[in-house]
Design a protein around this motif. Structure first.
Motif, PDB file in Angstrom:
ATOM      1  N   UNK A   9       9.119  17.031  -7.988  1.00 23.84           N
ATOM      2  CA  UNK A   9       9.548  16.037  -6.880  1.00 23.84           C
ATOM      3  C   UNK A   9       8.245  16.034  -5.896  1.00 23.84           C
ATOM      4  N   UNK A  10       7.948  17.313  -5.520  1.00 22.64           N
ATOM      5  CA  UNK A  10       6.663  17.505  -4.646  1.00 22.64           C
ATOM      6  C   UNK A  10       5.335  16.749  -4.917  1.00 22.64           C
ATOM      7  N   UNK A  11       5.303  16.601  -6.210  1.00 26.32           N
ATOM      8  CA  UNK A  11       4.159  16.071  -6.984  1.00 26.32           C
ATOM      9  C   UNK A  11       4.546  14.432  -7.122  1.00 26.32           C
ATOM     10  N   UNK A  12       5.686  14.005  -7.528  1.00 23.87           N
ATOM     11  CA  UNK A  12       6.131  12.783  -7.424  1.00 23.87           C
ATOM     12  C   UNK A  12       5.850  11.752  -6.117  1.00 23.87           C
ATOM     13  N   UNK A  39      -1.521  15.005  -2.349  1.00 21.31           N
ATOM     14  CA  UNK A  39      -1.874  14.108  -1.680  1.00 21.31           C
ATOM     15  C   UNK A  39      -3.801  13.817  -2.097  1.00 21.31           C
ATOM     16  N   UNK A  40      -4.149  14.625  -2.550  1.00 18.18           N
ATOM     17  CA  UNK A  40      -5.620  14.748  -2.934  1.00 18.18           C
ATOM     18  C   UNK A  40      -5.846  14.067  -4.028  1.00 18.18           C
ATOM     19  N   UNK A  41      -4.815  13.797  -4.902  1.00 13.44           N
ATOM     20  CA  UNK A  41      -4.887  13.038  -6.127  1.00 13.44           C
ATOM     21  C   UNK A  41      -5.123  11.396  -6.080  1.00 13.44           C
ATOM     22  N   UNK A  42      -6.225  11.149  -6.464  1.00 14.46           N
ATOM     23  CA  UNK A  42      -6.523   9.642  -5.927  1.00 14.46           C
ATOM     24  C   UNK A  42      -6.110   8.878  -7.280  1.00 14.46           C
ATOM     25  N   UNK A  43      -6.092   9.425  -8.577  1.00 14.82           N
ATOM     26  CA  UNK A  43      -5.533   8.537  -9.604  1.00 14.82           C
ATOM     27  C   UNK A  43      -3.908   8.424  -9.695  1.00 14.82           C
ATOM     28  N   UNK A  44      -3.539   7.520 -10.652  1.00 11.75           N
ATOM     29  CA  UNK A  44      -2.301   7.381 -10.655  1.00 11.75           C
ATOM     30  C   UNK A  44      -1.435   8.542 -11.206  1.00 11.75           C
ATOM     31  N   UNK A  45      -0.497   8.865 -10.889  1.00 14.48           N
ATOM     32  CA  UNK A  45       0.287  10.085 -11.418  1.00 14.48           C
ATOM     33  C   UNK A  45       1.054   9.757 -12.646  1.00 14.48           C
ATOM     34  N   UNK A  46       0.462  10.317 -13.871  1.00  9.66           N
ATOM     35  CA  UNK A  46       1.336  10.192 -15.095  1.00  9.66           C
ATOM     36  C   UNK A  46       2.878  10.613 -15.287  1.00  9.66           C
TER      37      UNK A  46
END
Length: 735
Positions: A93-96, A104-111
Motif C-alpha cells: 500500500x505505501x507504493x500504491x 513519490x520519485x517514481x514518474x512512470x505508472x505503477x504496474x
C-alpha cells in the motif's frame, strides 16, 4: 389419525439436513430375494431426512442445479478467503498510494506486479491473526467439502427415487408443483412401504416430518416464549432474533449433541416426566451457558466473516442503488410469527412476497416530516454540487485527476439516493387501515389490538419488528456475534423451565411419525379456541390454546394447500360452521362484498374475455348486488400498491393449487349463489370461480379475512351466545 399424548404426572427441516453428515441412504439389512415385493426404497430408517431431501431436490430444481450450487459454494468460499488475504497481506500500500519518498520519485505508472508481493513475501510478513484465520478457514472448508460430497451422494440417490419410484424424469421436474410430487409420494408409500409403521401416509404425516422442528419454533413464538427481548436505555425493548441466535437455538433444542431430541424424531424419555422438570431445566441452563461461552470465544472470527460477506455481497449494490438500505424485508421473527403450522418454505415465501408491496405501502404511510424537510435540503445541496462537478467533468476530464474527486462524486450520489428515498411521493394517498387490511389478506395474522389502530405509532413499531429495514438487518447481523452470547447467557437461560414445560405439555407421539408438536396436528378438539368459533363443549385450558387464531387459520390454510386431505370429522364441522357464517353474513359483511367486487374486476369485467362476458350474463342477482359500487370505491383507491387479494403472483413451478378447497368461504358463497340460480347452462357451481386467476389463493385470503372479521365481532359482543355453544357432534372423534 391416531396419536398418543406424552405421559407426565400431571397430564398423563428442515433442520439438520445440512448440519449433520448423515449417510445418503440407510436401509434395513434384509435380503431382497426373500420377499418379492421388497424394494430398495422400503423401510427407510431416517424418513425425516429422506422426505426433507425429496422436498429440497424439488425446490432446488434437480440434481444438476444442486451440483452447481455445491461447487460454486466451495469456490466462493475459497475466493473470499484468498482475495481477502491478498488485499490484507500481499499489497504494498505505501507504493500504491505513493506515501513513501521512493514511491513519490517514481514518474512512470505503477504496474500491478509491482504492487502485489510474491507468495514468499506474503507468507514471510503474515500476521499471527491472519495465519490463525487461514487455518480455521481451511478446516471449515474441508468440513464443507465432506458435507458437499455426502449431500451429492444423497441427492444422486434421490434422483434415482424420483425417476424410478415417482416416475418423474429430470426434464419434467421444473414443470411440476410440489403438490403433484407429494401426491405421487403418497402413492409410492403404498407400493414401496417407505414407512414401516403405517401402510398409508397422509399429507399431514409428510408435513409433520418435513416441519417437525419448525412447527415447534412457530409454537414457541406463538406462546410468547420466543423471541428474547433486549432493553436498551434510549431505544427501549427490541426483539433480537438474528440468524446466529436462530442457529444456536436449533443446535440447543433440536439437533445438537445435548438436545432434548434423540435421533431427531423422538423426545428423550426423561423430558416427558413431570418430576424431572427442575433437574432438566438446570441441565438445559448449563448447556445454554456452554453454548454462550463458545459463541463468545468464536465471536471475533464470526464477526470478520460477517463483515466480509456483507462487504462483498452488498457494497456494489448500495453504490448502484443507495435506496436499498431504506427498503425492507421480513425479519426472522416475522417469518415465524406469520408462519402457519405445517406450512412449507415455498408456500411461506409466496405469501410474504405477495404481502411485500402492501406492507411497504403501509409503512410508507408513516412520514416523519422533520426528516423529510432535512432530506429535501440535503438532497438539494448535494444534487447541486454533484451537477456542477458533472458539468466540469464533461468540459474537461482532467477534473477527475483532482485528489478524491471520484470519491466525492460517488459519495454525493449515495447521499442523494438515500435522501430521495426518504421523500414520499407527492401524488400518493395513504389509508393505513385499508393498507393494513391488504397486508392481512396475504400474511393472515395480526394481533387483535391492531384493529382500528393501524394509524398509530405503536402498531407501526410492532409491525416494523416483523417488517424491518434492511440497514437494521445488516446492523443486527454484524453485531450478532457479540449479541448472541449475551442473549444465550442472560435471556434464554431464564426460560429453561418454560422450554422444558413446553416440550412436555405440547408433544404428542403420532403413530408412524414420532414425537411432534401437538399444535401441528391441527387438533381443533384439543387446542381450538371458542373465540375463533370452534364448536367445543368441553372446558378448555387457556394454556393449551394458540394465540391470534394460529391453529384455526393453520387448519384453513392446510386445507387449501392440500384440498384432497381427508380431515377428521371435527375439523370438517368447524370449517362448515365458518362457511355457514359467511353465507349468513353475505349482505352485512363489507369485507366479503369488497373481496367479491375485486374478484369481479379481475375476471368478470374483462371486456376482451369471451368467457367473462358469458359468465357475467349468467351471474345471479344476489352476486350482482354484492358488486355494488358502494363497496368498490375504497378498494380501488388502494388497488395500485398491490392487487393483493386477486393476484397472487405465485410462480408456476411452486404453486400447490390445482383444485379448490371444498370448505373455503368463497367456494361456499359461490356454491350457494349458483345453486340458487335456475340457470341450466353452468357446467358446475364452481366453474366461474375456478376460472378466476389464482382462485385458490383468493379463496384462502378471503377465508382468512372473514375469520378475522368474525373474531372482531365476537370480541365486541356481537356473538355472545357462542360462549354457550352446543354443537351436535361425536365427542369421541379426534382430529
Amino acid at each position: 389419525m391416531e396419536y398418543r399424548p406424552v405421559n407426565n404426572e400431571e397430564n398423563d427441516t428442515f433442520e439438520g439436513q445440512d448440519q449433520t453428515l448423515s449417510p445418503y441412504m440407510q436401509f434395513e439389512t434384509q435380503d431382497e430375494n426373500t420377499h418379492e415385493k421388497q424394494s430398495k426404497w422400503s423401510h427407510q430408517k431416517d424418513l425425516d431426512d429422506f422426505f426433507v431431501r425429496i422436498y429440497q431436490y424439488h425446490q432446488k430444481h434437480g440434481f444438476f442445479c444442486i451440483v452447481l450450487s455445491e461447487i460454486f459454494g466451495l469456490i466462493q468460499f475459497i475466493f473470499i478467503v484468498s482475495f481477502t488475504t491478498l488485499i490484507v497481506q500481499c499489497v504494498d500500500y505505501p507504493l500504491l498510494f505513493r506515501s513513501t519518498p521512493f514511491a513519490r520519485n517514481i514518474t512512470n505508472k505503477i504496474q500491478i506486479n509491482q504492487v502485489i508481493q510474491s507468495p514468499k513475501q506474503c507468507l514471510h510478513h503474515m500476521h499471527l491473526i491472519t495465519s490463525l484465520c487461514l487455518i480455521l478457514s481451511i478446516i471449515y472448508w474441508l468440513y464443507r467439502l465432506c458435507r458437499a460430497l455426502y449431500n451429492l451422494l444423497s441427492y444422486f440417490n434421490i434422483r434415482a427415487f424420483y425417476t424410478q419410484a415417482l416416475d418423474i424424469k429430470p426434464n419434467d421436474l421444473p414443470n411440476m408443483t410440489w403438490h403433484e410430487v407429494q401426491q405421487r409420494l403418497l402413492i409410492a408409500q403404498r407400493t414401496h412401504h417407505l414407512c414401516i409403521h403405517k401402510s398409508t401416509l397422509t399429507e399431514l404425516d409428510i408435513h409433520n416430518r418435513l416441519l417437525r422442528f419448525k412447527n415447534y419454533e412457530v409454537a414457541l413464538v406463538n406462546k410468547g416464549i420466543l423471541p428474547p427481548k433486549l432493553h436498551l436505555p434510549i431505544i427501549g425493548d427490541i426483539i433480537s432474533f438474528t440468524s446466529g441466535f436462530k442457529f444456536n437455538l436449533r443446535l440447543i433444542l433440536f439437533w445438537g449433541p445435548y438436545s432434548p431430541f434423540d435421533q431427531r424424531w423422538h423426545l428423550r424419555q426423561e423430558y416427558k416426566i413431570h418430576s424431572q422438570r427442575e433437574a432438566l431445566a438446570r441441565q438445559l441452563s448449563r448447556f445454554i451457558l456452554l453454548y454462550g461461552v463458545a459463541n463468545l470465544l468464536l465471536s471475533p472470527f464470526i464477526f470478520i466473516w460477517q463483515v466480509l460477506n456483507l462487504f462483498y455481497g452488498y457494497t456494489e449494490l448500495v453504490r448502484r442503488e443507495p435506496g436499498v438500505l431504506g427498503s425492507r424485508r421480513w425479519s426472522n421473527y416475522g417469518r415465524l410469527y406469520l408462519r402457519h403450522f405445517n406450512e412449507l418454505d415455498h408456500s411461506l415465501n409466496q405469501r410474504l412476497n405477495c404481502g411485500y408491496k402492501p406492507a411497504m405501502s403501509y409503512m410508507s404511510s408513516f412520514v416523519n416530516y422533520s426528516i423529510v424537510e432535512i432530506a429535501k435540503f440535503v438532497s438539494f445541496t448535494s444534487g447541486a454540487i454533484l451537477a456542477v462537478l458533472i458539468i466540469l467533468t464533461i468540459y474537461d476530464e482532467d477534473v477527475l485527476n483532482v485528489e478524491h474527486m471520484l470519491t466525492l462524486m460517488t459519495g454525493l450520489g449515495v447521499v442523494l439516493g438515500i435522501c430521495r428515498s426518504l421523500i414520499p411521493d407527492e401524488n400518493a394517498v395513504f389509508d393505513p387501515e385499508q393498507m393494513l387490511q391488504l397486508v392481512l389478506a396475504q400474511v393472515h395474522y395480526q394481533p387483535d389490538s391492531w384493529k382500528d389502530h393501524a394509524h398509530t405509532d405503536y402498531v407501526q413499531a410492532e409491525f416494523g419488528q416483523m417488517f424491518q429495514l434492511k440497514y437494521v438487518y445488516f446492523l443486527e447481523e454484524l453485531l450478532s456475534p457479540f449479541i448472541t452470547p449475551i442473549i444465550l447467557c442472560f435471556q434464554l437461560r431464564r426460560k429453561s423451565l418454560q422450554i422444558i414445560d413446553f416440550l412436555r405439555n405440547y408433544t404428542v407421539d403420532v403413530q408412524g411419525v414420532g414425537d411432534v408438536c401437538s399444535f401441528a396436528q391441527l387438533d381443533i378438539g384439543k387446542h381450538g379456541n371458542m373465540k375463533w368459533f370452534v364448536p367445543i363443549r368441553a372446558k378448555q385450558n387457556d394454556g393449551g390454546i394458540t394465540n391470534d387464531g394460529k391453529l384455526e387459520l393453520s387448519l384453513m390454510h392446510f386445507h387449501h394447500t392440500n384440498p384432497k386431505w381427508q380431515m377428521p370429522k371435527q375439523c370438517e364441522v368447524y370449517l362448515e360452521k365458518i362457511q355457514e357464517r359467511a353465507v349468513e353474513s353475505m349482505q352485512t359483511s363489507s369485507m366479503l362484498q369488497q373481496s367479491l367486487g375485486q374478484m369481479q374486476r379481475s375476471f368478470y369485467s374483462d371486456p376482451q374475455s369471451t368467457s367473462s362476458m358469458y359468465n357475467r350474463s349468467m351471474m345471479p342477482k344476489t352476486l350482482n348486488n354484492a358488486y355494488s359500487p358502494t363497496y368498490t370505491t375504497v378498494n380501488m383507491s388502494v388497488q395500485q400498491p398491490s392487487s393483493s387479494i386477486s393476484q397472487s403472483g405465485i410462480t408456476k413451478s411452486d404453486s400447490p393449487y390445482r383444485s379448490l378447497a371444498p370448505y373455503g368461504v368463497l367456494s361456499k358463497i359461490h356454491t350457494q349463489m349458483f345453486e340458487s340460480s335456475n340457470s341450466n347452462y353452468l357446467s358446475g357451481s364452481l366453474a366461474p370461480l375456478q376460472s378466476v386467476p389464482s382462485a385458490a389463493q383468493l379463496d384462502m385470503n378471503v377465508s382468512c379475512l372473514f375469520m378475522h372479521e368474525l373474531r372482531y365481532k365476537y370480541k365486541h359482543g356481537e356473538y355472545e351466545e357462542l360462549e354457550h355453544i352446543d354443537e351436535d357432534h361425536d365427542d369421541n372423534v379426534k382430529c
